[in-house]
Design an enzyme around this catalytic site. Structure first.
Site, short mmCIF file in Angstrom:
data_model
loop_
_atom_site.label_atom_id
_atom_site.label_comp_id
_atom_site.label_asym_id
_atom_site.label_seq_id
_atom_site.Cartn_x
_atom_site.Cartn_y
_atom_site.Cartn_z
N ALA A 17 -1.23 9.10 -6.13
CA ALA A 17 -1.15 10.16 -7.14
C ALA A 17 -2.12 11.29 -6.81
O ALA A 17 -1.75 12.48 -6.84
CB ALA A 17 -1.45 9.59 -8.52
N SER A 40 -13.38 6.98 -4.52
CA SER A 40 -14.42 6.01 -4.20
C SER A 40 -13.85 4.95 -3.26
O SER A 40 -12.96 4.18 -3.65
CB SER A 40 -14.90 5.37 -5.51
N LYS A 79 15.85 4.55 3.54
CA LYS A 79 16.33 3.67 2.46
C LYS A 79 17.57 4.29 1.82
O LYS A 79 17.55 5.46 1.45
CB LYS A 79 15.21 3.52 1.41
N LEU A 328 -0.53 5.91 -12.05
CA LEU A 328 -0.71 4.72 -12.89
C LEU A 328 -1.52 5.00 -14.13
O LEU A 328 -1.39 4.31 -15.14
CB LEU A 328 -1.35 3.61 -12.06
N THR A 339 10.25 3.66 -9.01
CA THR A 339 10.24 4.96 -9.67
C THR A 339 8.84 5.58 -9.84
O THR A 339 8.75 6.73 -10.30
CB THR A 339 10.89 4.84 -11.07
N ILE A 341 6.38 6.58 -7.67
CA ILE A 341 6.05 7.75 -6.83
C ILE A 341 6.95 8.92 -7.25
O ILE A 341 6.51 10.07 -7.27
CB ILE A 341 6.19 7.40 -5.32
C1 LIG Z 1 2.94 -4.48 -7.84
C2 LIG Z 1 3.24 -3.03 -7.70
C3 LIG Z 1 4.27 -2.60 -6.87
C4 LIG Z 1 4.57 -1.24 -6.78
N1 LIG Z 1 5.63 -0.83 -6.01
C5 LIG Z 1 5.99 0.47 -6.02
C6 LIG Z 1 7.10 0.93 -5.26
O1 LIG Z 1 7.74 0.19 -4.52
N2 LIG Z 1 7.42 2.24 -5.35
C7 LIG Z 1 6.73 3.12 -6.13
O2 LIG Z 1 7.10 4.29 -6.22
N3 LIG Z 1 5.64 2.71 -6.80
C8 LIG Z 1 5.26 1.43 -6.77
N4 LIG Z 1 4.16 1.03 -7.46
C9 LIG Z 1 3.33 2.04 -8.12
C10 LIG Z 1 2.44 2.70 -7.07
O3 LIG Z 1 1.62 1.73 -6.47
C11 LIG Z 1 1.56 3.77 -7.71
O4 LIG Z 1 2.35 4.64 -8.48
C12 LIG Z 1 0.86 4.59 -6.69
O5 LIG Z 1 0.19 3.79 -5.76
C13 LIG Z 1 -0.12 5.54 -7.32
O6 LIG Z 1 -1.27 4.88 -7.72
P1 LIG Z 1 -2.44 5.77 -8.30
O7 LIG Z 1 -2.80 6.79 -7.28
O8 LIG Z 1 -2.06 6.24 -9.64
O9 LIG Z 1 -3.64 4.73 -8.50
P2 LIG Z 1 -4.57 3.96 -7.44
O10 LIG Z 1 -3.89 3.69 -6.15
O11 LIG Z 1 -5.15 2.80 -8.17
O12 LIG Z 1 -5.75 4.99 -7.13
C14 LIG Z 1 -6.82 5.18 -8.01
C15 LIG Z 1 -7.86 6.04 -7.35
O13 LIG Z 1 -8.88 6.34 -8.29
C16 LIG Z 1 -10.13 6.09 -7.70
N5 LIG Z 1 -11.09 5.77 -8.75
C17 LIG Z 1 -10.93 4.94 -9.81
N6 LIG Z 1 -12.05 4.89 -10.54
C18 LIG Z 1 -12.93 5.73 -9.96
C19 LIG Z 1 -14.27 6.09 -10.24
N7 LIG Z 1 -14.96 5.60 -11.27
N8 LIG Z 1 -14.87 6.97 -9.41
C20 LIG Z 1 -14.22 7.50 -8.33
N9 LIG Z 1 -12.96 7.17 -8.02
C21 LIG Z 1 -12.32 6.30 -8.83
C22 LIG Z 1 -9.88 4.96 -6.73
O14 LIG Z 1 -10.89 4.87 -5.75
C23 LIG Z 1 -8.54 5.40 -6.16
O15 LIG Z 1 -8.77 6.35 -5.14
C24 LIG Z 1 3.83 -0.31 -7.52
C25 LIG Z 1 2.76 -0.75 -8.32
C26 LIG Z 1 2.47 -2.09 -8.41
C27 LIG Z 1 1.33 -2.52 -9.28
#
Ligand SMILES: Cc1cc2nc3c(=O)[nH]c(=O)nc-3n(C[C@H](O)[C@H](O)[C@H](O)COP(=O)(O)OP(=O)(O)OC[C@H]3O[C@@H](n4cnc5c(N)ncnc54)[C@H](O)[C@@H]3O)c2cc1C
Length: 493
Positions: A17, A40, A79, A328, A339, A341
């Site tokens: 994200a 981090s 895909k 997330l 869905t 991403i």
């Molecule tokens: C089991 C599973 C399967 C999935 N499969 C799919 C899929 O096939 N297709 C799809 O589209 N999506 C899928 N997803 C969803 C996908 O993983 C997420 O949408 C995507 O990875 C985005 O994650 P994010 O960047 O929101 O969070 P994260 O990857 O958790 O990133 C969070 C970031 O915030 C940082 N952070 C947090 N707290 C702090 C702090 N205090 N200080 C500094 N930095 C901090 C972390 O270091 C990290 O860089 C899946 C999710 C799960 C759980």
């Protein structure tokens, strides 16, 4: 307006994200903004999320991302859809492809003609009238040749973030490594003023983007946006992801194989296969899940699966004060239709289009939130459909999802299809009529009646039209190379 009032954008979090947002913003509005991303390494990212839908292809195109370079850097494969196995019934299989089913008219979608032909005994499987479906089933793929297919990618999540990071930093995004210790708010307005890191560094901004994952450090822990829980409709809450060595050529589709308390995915990349067992902890213990997974995995695991817990639901508001939650931190439906991403990319696109240059106002926030709500609710209903419309009753899990009360919006869709074979895509809906039809039929919802327009044709006309469609598609698929052959050729490997 002499000067934009919102210039300093601070992105908290560097998972998919965070980097999609950083790159999207700098690529489109770079000269107008100062963008800082804090992440981090100690906390890390969720590290899963390997299957996408065609939005990824379109988004990359808008962002000027070179397909070959991106696919090579992230070990991606193509895909064409998802193969659902054992969902409506143990032993069932259907493909939800990204393609168009046959050819409809303004009066009635194709499936009404197909239902009539089937009733008269001369229709083939509905997937035979869809290019992407037939190509997926034959494990074929081609672009830039005679037939053009609608496609997405399987990608390696960690290098994907790194790839976007390289592109974003090259265009001026400033990355700060460190843990956010506190979120500082304006005493009167409650707007976020700055993020303070454990190092003592203070990063000020006008607009903050919360990409901190499930914890929602800004949007929830600070701004208390609230969370609407959907686990009574989507009880799966745990996953065991693991990578295995490839055992064959990569298939151009994701596999989603149901088991007695959830399902497992199989996502082929160029160099390995991503797998994950998704289960409901109320219906299966971690030990049982690990044991089941071990019997079902194909290929040697590259490490021990680590447990991830999640919760289906959405943040009540994704934009609160001067903070927007993406990824997330804004909600999670569950990975069944890949869905998440997509939701990130759509939200970044919306932010680019609605960027609050004149300052954040309630109107722009409300509009953004309204659109985000409707999108995720449409996806929620689509995913619940896979669980609820089933004939499985071989476990407590399936008996629960099969008999649970579902949202009225979904109830109405299922009834409309059952009674009249009508399926629709509302303006906010991600999934097209073709997607609804493939899944409704795949989950064995049998329409009692359908549009009778096909009866205005003679049997020979209807048979001829369907036959021509099917054989043209079969010919196009026959001419395509195998996905495993096309991929290295396309990438120049
Ligand atoms: C089991 C599973 C399967 C999935 N499969 C799919 C899929 O096939 N297709 C799809 O589209 N999506 C899928 N997803 C969803 C996908 O993983 C997420 O949408 C995507 O990875 C985005 O994650 P994010 O960047 O929101 O969070 P994260 O990857 O958790 O990133 C969070 C970031 O915030 C940082 N952070 C947090 N707290 C702090 C702090 N205090 N200080 C500094 N930095 C901090 C972390 O270091 C990290 O860089 C899946 C999710 C799960 C759980």
């Amino acid at each position: 307006m002499d000067q934009p009032r919102v210039k300093r954008v601070v992105i908290a979090g560097g998972g998919t994200a965070g980097w999609v947002a950083a790159f999207g913003l700098v690529r489109q509005l770079g000269p107008l903004l100062d963008i800082t991303l804090i992440e981090s390494d100690e906390i890390g990212t969720v590290g899963v999320g390997e299957s996408t839908i065609p939005t990824a292809h379109t988004f990359h195109k808008y962002m000027g991302i070179d397909e070959r370079a991106f696919m090579s850097a992230t070990n991606s494969t193509f895909k064409l859809g998802i193969s659902f196995e054992n969902w409506a019934h143990d032993g069932d299989r259907y493909i939800h492809s990204f393609g168009t089913l046959g050819r409809g008219t303004w009066l009635a979608d194709f499936h009404h003609f197909w239902l009539q032909a089937r009733a008269q005994g001369f229709a083939a499987d509905i997937g035979d009238y869809c290019l992407e479906h037939q190509a997926a089933a034959a494990e074929k793929f081609a672009i830039g040749e005679q037939a053009s297919v609608n496609y997405a990618y399987h990608l390696d999540a960690t290098p994907y973030g790194q790839y976007l990071r390289t592109l974003a930093e090259a265009r001026g995004v400033k990355r700060v490594e460190g843990k956010i210790r506190s979120v500082q708010q304006h005493a009167a307005s409650g707007d976020i003023e700055a993020l303070e890191l454990e190092s003592g560094e203070r990063i000020e901004g006008d607009l903050f983007i919360d990409c901190t994952g499930f914890r929602g450090l800004l949007i929830e822990q600070t701004l208390k946006a609230g969370f609407e829980d959907w686990d009574h409709w989507l009880p799966t809450d745990s996953a065991l992801p693991v990578q295995t060595e490839s055992v064959g050529a990569p298939r151009p589709y994701t596999r989603a194989v149901a088991h007695r308390a959830g399902w497992r995915w199989q996502i082929p990349l160029q160099h390995r296969v991503g797998n994950g067992l998704v289960f409901s902890s109320a219906h299966m213990s971690e030990e049982e899940a690990r044991a089941l997974f071990a019997t079902e995995l194909e290929g040697t695991p590259l490490f021990e699966p680590r447990l991830i817990r999640f919760k289906a639901g959405r943040r009540r508001k994704s934009w609160v004060k001067n903070c927007i939650a993406l990824g997330l931190s804004s909600g999670f439906v569950e990975p069944l239709e890949s869905t998440s991403i997509h939701l990130i990319m759509i939200a970044v696109t919306r932010l680019l289009q609605m960027f609050p240059f004149g300052g954040v106002t309630p109107d722009v926030r409300d509009r953004f939130n309204h659109m985000a709500d409707r999108e995720i609710i449409g996806i929620r209903d689509f995913i619940i459909l896979h669980y609820h419309a089933t004939e499985r009753d071989d476990s407590e899990f399936w008996r629960y999802v099969r008999t649970m009360d579902v949202p009225d919006t979904l109830k109405e869709r299922m009834e409309l299809f059952r009674e009249h074979a009508h399926a629709y895509q509302d303006s906010h809906d991600l999934f097209r009529v073709d997607s609804w039809v493939q899944v409704l039929l795949g989950q064995r919802i049998e329409p009692q009646c359908w549009h009778q327009v096909a009866r205005t044709m003679s049997d020979d006309q209807l048979k001829g039209a369907l036959g021509a469609l099917q054989s043209n598609i079969a010919k196009a698929v026959q001419a395509m190379p195998q996905h495993g052959t096309f991929l290295p050729r396309y990438l120049g490997a």
